[in-house]
Write a protein that holds these residues in place. Structure first.
Motif, PDB file in Angstrom:
ATOM      1  N   ALA A  50       0.835  -1.216  -0.074  1.00 51.03           N
ATOM      2  CA  ALA A  50       0.014   0.082  -0.085  1.00 51.03           C
ATOM      3  C   ALA A  50       0.623   1.150  -0.283  1.00 51.03           C
ATOM      4  CB  ALA A  50      -0.871   0.046   1.271  1.00 51.03           C
ATOM      5  N   THR A  51       2.284   1.193   0.226  1.00 56.92           N
ATOM      6  CA  THR A  51       3.091   2.169   0.152  1.00 56.92           C
ATOM      7  C   THR A  51       4.010   2.582  -1.144  1.00 56.92           C
ATOM      8  OG1 THR A  51       3.476   1.968   2.319  1.00 56.92           O
ATOM      9  CG2 THR A  51       4.972   3.348   1.532  1.00 56.92           C
ATOM     10  N   PRO A  52       3.552   3.638  -1.908  1.00 62.31           N
ATOM     11  CA  PRO A  52       4.452   3.699  -3.396  1.00 62.31           C
ATOM     12  C   PRO A  52       5.652   3.445  -3.350  1.00 62.31           C
ATOM     13  CG  PRO A  52       2.606   5.472  -2.791  1.00 62.31           C
ATOM     14  CD  PRO A  52       2.740   4.573  -1.512  1.00 62.31           C
ATOM     15  N   ARG A  53       6.264   4.093  -2.228  1.00 57.44           N
ATOM     16  CA  ARG A  53       7.728   4.122  -2.386  1.00 57.44           C
ATOM     17  C   ARG A  53       8.037   2.481  -2.121  1.00 57.44           C
ATOM     18  NH1 ARG A  53       7.496   6.197   3.030  1.00 57.44           N
ATOM     19  NH2 ARG A  53       7.350   8.332   2.157  1.00 57.44           N
ATOM     20  N   HIS A  61     -13.003  10.001  17.276  1.00 60.33           N
ATOM     21  CA  HIS A  61     -11.754   9.010  17.160  1.00 60.33           C
ATOM     22  C   HIS A  61     -10.764   9.921  17.777  1.00 60.33           C
ATOM     23  CE1 HIS A  61      -8.582   6.558  15.615  1.00 60.33           C
ATOM     24  NE2 HIS A  61      -9.454   5.662  15.459  1.00 60.33           N
ATOM     25  N   PRO A  62      -9.886   9.051  18.657  1.00 62.10           N
ATOM     26  CA  PRO A  62      -8.826   9.982  19.289  1.00 62.10           C
ATOM     27  C   PRO A  62      -7.644  10.471  18.227  1.00 62.10           C
ATOM     28  CG  PRO A  62      -8.806   7.986  20.119  1.00 62.10           C
ATOM     29  CD  PRO A  62      -9.793   7.915  19.006  1.00 62.10           C
ATOM     30  N   HIS A  63      -7.460   9.762  17.021  1.00 61.83           N
ATOM     31  CA  HIS A  63      -6.684  10.622  15.978  1.00 61.83           C
ATOM     32  C   HIS A  63      -7.411  11.935  15.503  1.00 61.83           C
ATOM     33  CE1 HIS A  63      -3.614  10.084  13.000  1.00 61.83           C
ATOM     34  NE2 HIS A  63      -4.444  10.640  11.863  1.00 61.83           N
ATOM     35  N   LEU A  64      -8.699  11.786  15.304  1.00 70.86           N
ATOM     36  CA  LEU A  64      -9.245  13.105  14.982  1.00 70.86           C
ATOM     37  C   LEU A  64      -9.254  14.108  16.011  1.00 70.86           C
ATOM     38  CD1 LEU A  64     -12.300  12.083  12.991  1.00 70.86           C
ATOM     39  CD2 LEU A  64     -10.058  12.394  12.262  1.00 70.86           C
ATOM     40  N   GLU A  65      -9.345  13.747  17.268  1.00 67.64           N
ATOM     41  CA  GLU A  65      -9.348  14.600  18.417  1.00 67.64           C
ATOM     42  C   GLU A  65      -7.977  15.396  18.536  1.00 67.64           C
ATOM     43  OE1 GLU A  65     -10.516  12.474  21.773  1.00 67.64           O
ATOM     44  OE2 GLU A  65     -12.586  12.711  21.212  1.00 67.64           O
ATOM     45  N   LYS A  66      -6.823  14.730  18.099  1.00 67.77           N
ATOM     46  CA  LYS A  66      -5.619  15.280  18.205  1.00 67.77           C
ATOM     47  C   LYS A  66      -5.305  15.921  16.990  1.00 67.77           C
ATOM     48  CE  LYS A  66      -0.620  13.343  18.825  1.00 67.77           C
ATOM     49  NZ  LYS A  66       0.049  12.310  18.931  1.00 67.77           N
ATOM     50  N   HIS A  67      -5.548  15.574  15.844  1.00 71.33           N
ATOM     51  CA  HIS A  67      -5.000  16.292  14.566  1.00 71.33           C
ATOM     52  C   HIS A  67      -5.985  17.060  13.902  1.00 71.33           C
ATOM     53  CE1 HIS A  67      -1.118  14.316  14.768  1.00 71.33           C
ATOM     54  NE2 HIS A  67      -1.840  13.201  15.172  1.00 71.33           N
ATOM     55  N   GLY A  68      -7.543  16.834  14.114  1.00 69.77           N
ATOM     56  CA  GLY A  68      -8.405  17.227  13.327  1.00 69.77           C
ATOM     57  C   GLY A  68      -8.860  16.525  12.057  1.00 69.77           C
ATOM     58  N   ARG A  69      -9.700  16.696  11.495  1.00 72.06           N
ATOM     59  CA  ARG A  69     -10.186  15.798  10.239  1.00 72.06           C
ATOM     60  C   ARG A  69      -9.342  15.853   9.001  1.00 72.06           C
ATOM     61  NH1 ARG A  69     -14.331  12.405   9.696  1.00 72.06           N
ATOM     62  NH2 ARG A  69     -15.141  13.239  11.351  1.00 72.06           N
ATOM     63  N   THR A  70      -9.018  17.215   8.943  1.00 72.28           N
ATOM     64  CA  THR A  70      -7.900  17.280   7.665  1.00 72.28           C
ATOM     65  C   THR A  70      -6.826  17.920   8.469  1.00 72.28           C
ATOM     66  OG1 THR A  70      -9.540  17.878   6.236  1.00 72.28           O
ATOM     67  CG2 THR A  70      -7.376  18.498   5.460  1.00 72.28           C
ATOM     68  N   HIS A  71      -5.510  17.191   8.115  1.00 75.29           N
ATOM     69  CA  HIS A  71      -4.293  17.649   8.863  1.00 75.29           C
ATOM     70  C   HIS A  71      -3.402  17.020   7.960  1.00 75.29           C
ATOM     71  CE1 HIS A  71      -5.857  13.486  10.559  1.00 75.29           C
ATOM     72  NE2 HIS A  71      -4.621  13.096  10.059  1.00 75.29           N
ATOM     73  N   ALA A  72      -2.132  17.296   8.431  1.00 70.54           N
ATOM     74  CA  ALA A  72      -0.865  16.795   7.492  1.00 70.54           C
ATOM     75  C   ALA A  72       0.304  16.129   8.837  1.00 70.54           C
ATOM     76  CB  ALA A  72       0.087  17.763   6.951  1.00 70.54           C
ATOM     77  N   HIS A  73       0.854  14.946   8.533  1.00 70.78           N
ATOM     78  CA  HIS A  73       1.773  14.257   9.167  1.00 70.78           C
ATOM     79  C   HIS A  73       2.622  13.424   8.512  1.00 70.78           C
ATOM     80  CE1 HIS A  73      -0.518  11.000   9.727  1.00 70.78           C
ATOM     81  NE2 HIS A  73      -1.547  11.705  10.144  1.00 70.78           N
ATOM     82  N   ALA A  74       3.703  12.750   9.205  1.00 75.94           N
ATOM     83  CA  ALA A  74       4.537  11.924   8.381  1.00 75.94           C
ATOM     84  C   ALA A  74       3.639  10.478   8.452  1.00 75.94           C
ATOM     85  CB  ALA A  74       5.538  11.468   9.399  1.00 75.94           C
ATOM     86  N   PHE A  75       3.271  10.443   7.096  1.00 72.18           N
ATOM     87  CA  PHE A  75       2.293   9.326   6.820  1.00 72.18           C
ATOM     88  C   PHE A  75       2.661   7.961   6.638  1.00 72.18           C
ATOM     89  CE2 PHE A  75      -0.908   7.154   4.304  1.00 72.18           C
ATOM     90  CZ  PHE A  75      -2.134   7.777   4.783  1.00 72.18           C
ATOM     91  N   VAL A  76       1.934   7.056   7.270  1.00 73.53           N
ATOM     92  CA  VAL A  76       2.459   5.609   7.078  1.00 73.53           C
ATOM     93  C   VAL A  76       1.113   4.861   7.173  1.00 73.53           C
ATOM     94  CG1 VAL A  76       4.636   5.652   8.063  1.00 73.53           C
ATOM     95  CG2 VAL A  76       2.859   4.963   9.633  1.00 73.53           C
ATOM     96  N   ILE A  77       1.036   3.643   6.542  1.00 73.08           N
ATOM     97  CA  ILE A  77      -0.020   2.761   6.421  1.00 73.08           C
ATOM     98  C   ILE A  77      -0.134   2.362   7.898  1.00 73.08           C
ATOM     99  CG2 ILE A  77      -1.078   0.829   5.455  1.00 73.08           C
ATOM    100  CD1 ILE A  77      -1.285   3.251   3.460  1.00 73.08           C
ATOM    101  N   ASP A  78      -1.346   2.081   8.773  1.00 72.25           N
ATOM    102  CA  ASP A  78      -1.622   1.853  10.073  1.00 72.25           C
ATOM    103  C   ASP A  78      -2.903   1.501  10.200  1.00 72.25           C
ATOM    104  OD1 ASP A  78      -2.500   4.434  10.486  1.00 72.25           O
ATOM    105  OD2 ASP A  78      -0.617   4.930  11.783  1.00 72.25           O
TER     106      ASP A  78
END
Length: 436
Positions: A211-214, A409-426
Motif C-alpha cells: 500500500a506504500t508507493p515508495r 476518534h482519538p486521532h481526529l481529536e488530536k489532529h483534526g479531520r484534515t491535517h498533515a503528518h508523517a504518513f504511514v499505513i497503519d
C-alpha cells in the motif's frame, strides 16, 4: 561511519553478521565447486534450482516465521536460528547426490528466513538517529560484500592447502560464533504491539508494503538487482571454468571483483545520501545494471574486461539495494517494522525465485549472451515500473483527510479531520493519499 562499531550493541551485532556471512561466503564457493563436480557443465542449472529452493523457503516461510516469533524475545530467536544453520552445515561435506544439495539448502534457508528479518528489524531500534542508521546500512552492505570479497579470497587461499569440502567447516564456525556474539548482547525489547490474530500478523507487513508507493517502487528495483545478481551468483563458476578454462581460484577472483565493486559503492553512499534522496541514487544503480546486462548480451569480453564488468555490476547492485532500509524505516511505525522488514525479505526474494532458475536454465540452454539479454529485459522492466510506481519527490509529511473515522476518534481529536503528518499505513490510515 566506523565509529558506530564502538556502539556496545550494534558493534556486537555487526561482528555477528560479519562472521556469519564469512561462513556463508565459503559455503557459496564450496557449493559451486561441489555442483560442478556432480553436474559438470550443468552446474548452472543445479545451482539455479538450488537457489530457487532457497527462495521458496524465503518467500513461503519468512512471513509464517515472522508471525510465529512476533511476540518472542529477539535474542533466543536469533540464537536458535544460528544453531539450526550450524547444525545443517555440519552435514554439507558428506553430500554425494544433487538432491541432497537441494534438501540441505531448504533446511538451511528455512532457519535464515527466521534470522535475517528479525536481525534487520532490530537495527533501527538500536540506532534511532537517521544518519547513524544510514551509516549502519552501509556497514551492513559492507558485511554482505565480505561474502563476495574476503570469503572468495580466503577460499582461494584455503583451496591451495585442502579440498573444498573443508570449506563447509568454515560455515559451521561462522554460524556458531555468530550465536555466541548475540548471546552476550543486550538487545532492545520488541516494541509493544496490539494483540492481533495470527492471520492479521501474517499479512500485516505485506499489506503495509504493497500500500506504500515508495515500497512498491523498491520491489520493482529488487527485480532489477535480482536479475543482475542471479547471473553473477549462479553462472560465474560456469563462465570462468567452461568459458575461460579458469581454475577454482579464478572463480574466487571473479566473485571477489563483484564484491569489491559493491564495497566501493557502500563506502561512498553515506556521503552521497546526504546530498541526494534515495530515489535517484537507487534508480541510477538499477539503470547501470541494465546497461551492463544488455551490453554484455552483444559482446564477448576477454578476462580482464570480465573482471571489470563484474566490479561495475557490484557497484550498481549495492547502489540499488543499500538504501532500502531507509525506505522501510520511513514507511512504518516502530511496532510494525519487523512485519515490514519480513515483507521486504519475502517479496524481494520472490524476485530471486524468478531470476535464479531463469539464469541457470537459460545459461545451460542458450549460453551467456542470450541469458544476459533476457535478464537485461527483466531488469529494464523493473526500472520502468519503479519510475511509475515511486513518485518523484516522495514527501514524508502528506496532507490528508479522514472521512472514514468517527468524530470522537482519538486521532481526529488530536489532529483534526484534515491535517498533515508523517504518513504511514497503519490502523488509522489504510490507503495512501492520492490527491491530498
Amino acid at each position: 561511519m566506523w565509529s558506530l562499531l564502538k556502539h556496545p550493541v550494534f558493534g556486537r551485532l555487526f561482528a555477528a553478521q560479519v562472521v556469519a556471512l564469512l561462513g556463508t561466503g565459503l559455503l557459496t564457493v564450496a557449493l559451486g565447486l561441489l555442483a560442478f563436480d556432480l553436474a559438470g557443465a550443468g552446474a548452472g542449472a543445479v545451482l539455479g534450482t538450488a537457489y530457487a529452493i532457497k527462495m521458496v523457503a524465503y518467500v513461503g516461510l519468512s512471513p509464517v516465521a515472522g508471525a510465529l516469533v512476533a511476540n518472542l524475545p529477539r535474542c533466543p530467536v536469533l540464537i536458535g536460528a544460528d544453531l539450526v544453520r550450524a547444525g545443517v552445515a555440519l552435514f554439507l561435506p558428506f553430500i554425494t547426490e544433487v538432491w541432497q544439495i537441494y534438501l540441505a539448502i531448504f533446511l538451511l534457508q528455512t532457519a535464515s528466513a527466521t534470522f535475517t528479518p528479525t536481525f534487520q528489524a532490530t537495527i533501527p531500534d538500536v540506532l534511532s538517529d537517521e544518519d547513524d542508521y544510514s551509516r549502519a546500512l552501509s556497514l551492513s552492505r559492507l558485511a554482505y560484500d565480505l561474502e563476495n570479497l574476503l570469503s572468495p579470497a580466503l577460499a582461494g587461499v584455503l583451496l591451495l592447502m585442502m579440498s573444498y569440502h573443508w570449506l563447509f567447516g568454515g560455515t559451521v564456525v561462522g554460524f556458531a560464533f555468530s550465536a555466541l556474539l548475540i548471546l552476550g548482547t543486550a538487545l532492545p525489547a520488541r516494541k509493544p504491539v496490539r494483540d492481533r490474530p495470527f492471520r492479521a500478523r501474517l499479512t500485516r507487513g505485506i499489506h503495509i508494503y504493497l500500500a506504500t508507493p515508495r515500497l512498491r517502487g523498491l520491489l520493482a528495483l529488487n527485480l532489477t538487482a535480482a536479475a543482475a545478481g542471479a547471473f553473477v551468483i549462479v553462472n560465474t563458476v560456469v563462465v570462468v571454468r567452461s568459458g575461460f578454462g579458469g581454475t577454482d581460484r579464478d572463480v574466487a577472483i571473479a566473485l571477489a571483483c563483484f564484491g569489491a565493486g559493491s564495497m566501493i559503492a557502500a563506502l561512498a553512499l553515506p556521503a552521497l545520501l546526504k546530498r541526494l534522496s534515495d530515489r535517484p541514487v537507487m534508480l541510477f544503480g538499477a539503470a547501470l545494471l541494465c546497461v551492463l546486462m544488455i551490453g554484455q548480451a552483444f559482446i564477448t569480453p576477454v578476462w580482464p574486461v570480465l573482471l571489470l564488468l563484474w566490479a561495475l555490476t557490484g557497484i550498481g547492485y549495492a547502489t540499488t539495494l543499500t538504501p532500502q532500509g531507509r525506505l522501510l524505516r520511513r514507511s512504518a511505525h516502530a511496532e510494525d517494522r519487523p512485519a515490514v522488514f519480513t515483507a521486504q525479505f519475502a517479496l524481494s526474494h520472490a524476485c530471486w525465485l524468478v531470476t535464479y532458475p531463469l539464469a541457470g536454465q537459460a545459461m545451460t540452454a542458450w549460453g551467456m549472451g542470450p541469458t544476459l539479454g533476457i535478464l537485461g529485459v527483466a531488469g529494464t522492466t523493473g526500472v520502468l515500473l519503479a519510475l511509475r510506481l515511486w513518485p518523484e519527490g516522495d514527501p514524508v509529511v502528506i496532507p490528508h483527510r479522514h472521512d472514514d473515522l468517527p468524530p470522537d476518534h482519538p486521532h481526529l481529536e488530536k489532529h483534526g479531520r484534515t491535517h498533515a503528518h508523517a504518513f504511514v499505513i497503519d490502523d488509522e490510515h489504510h490507503a495512501w493519499p492520492t490527491n491530498g
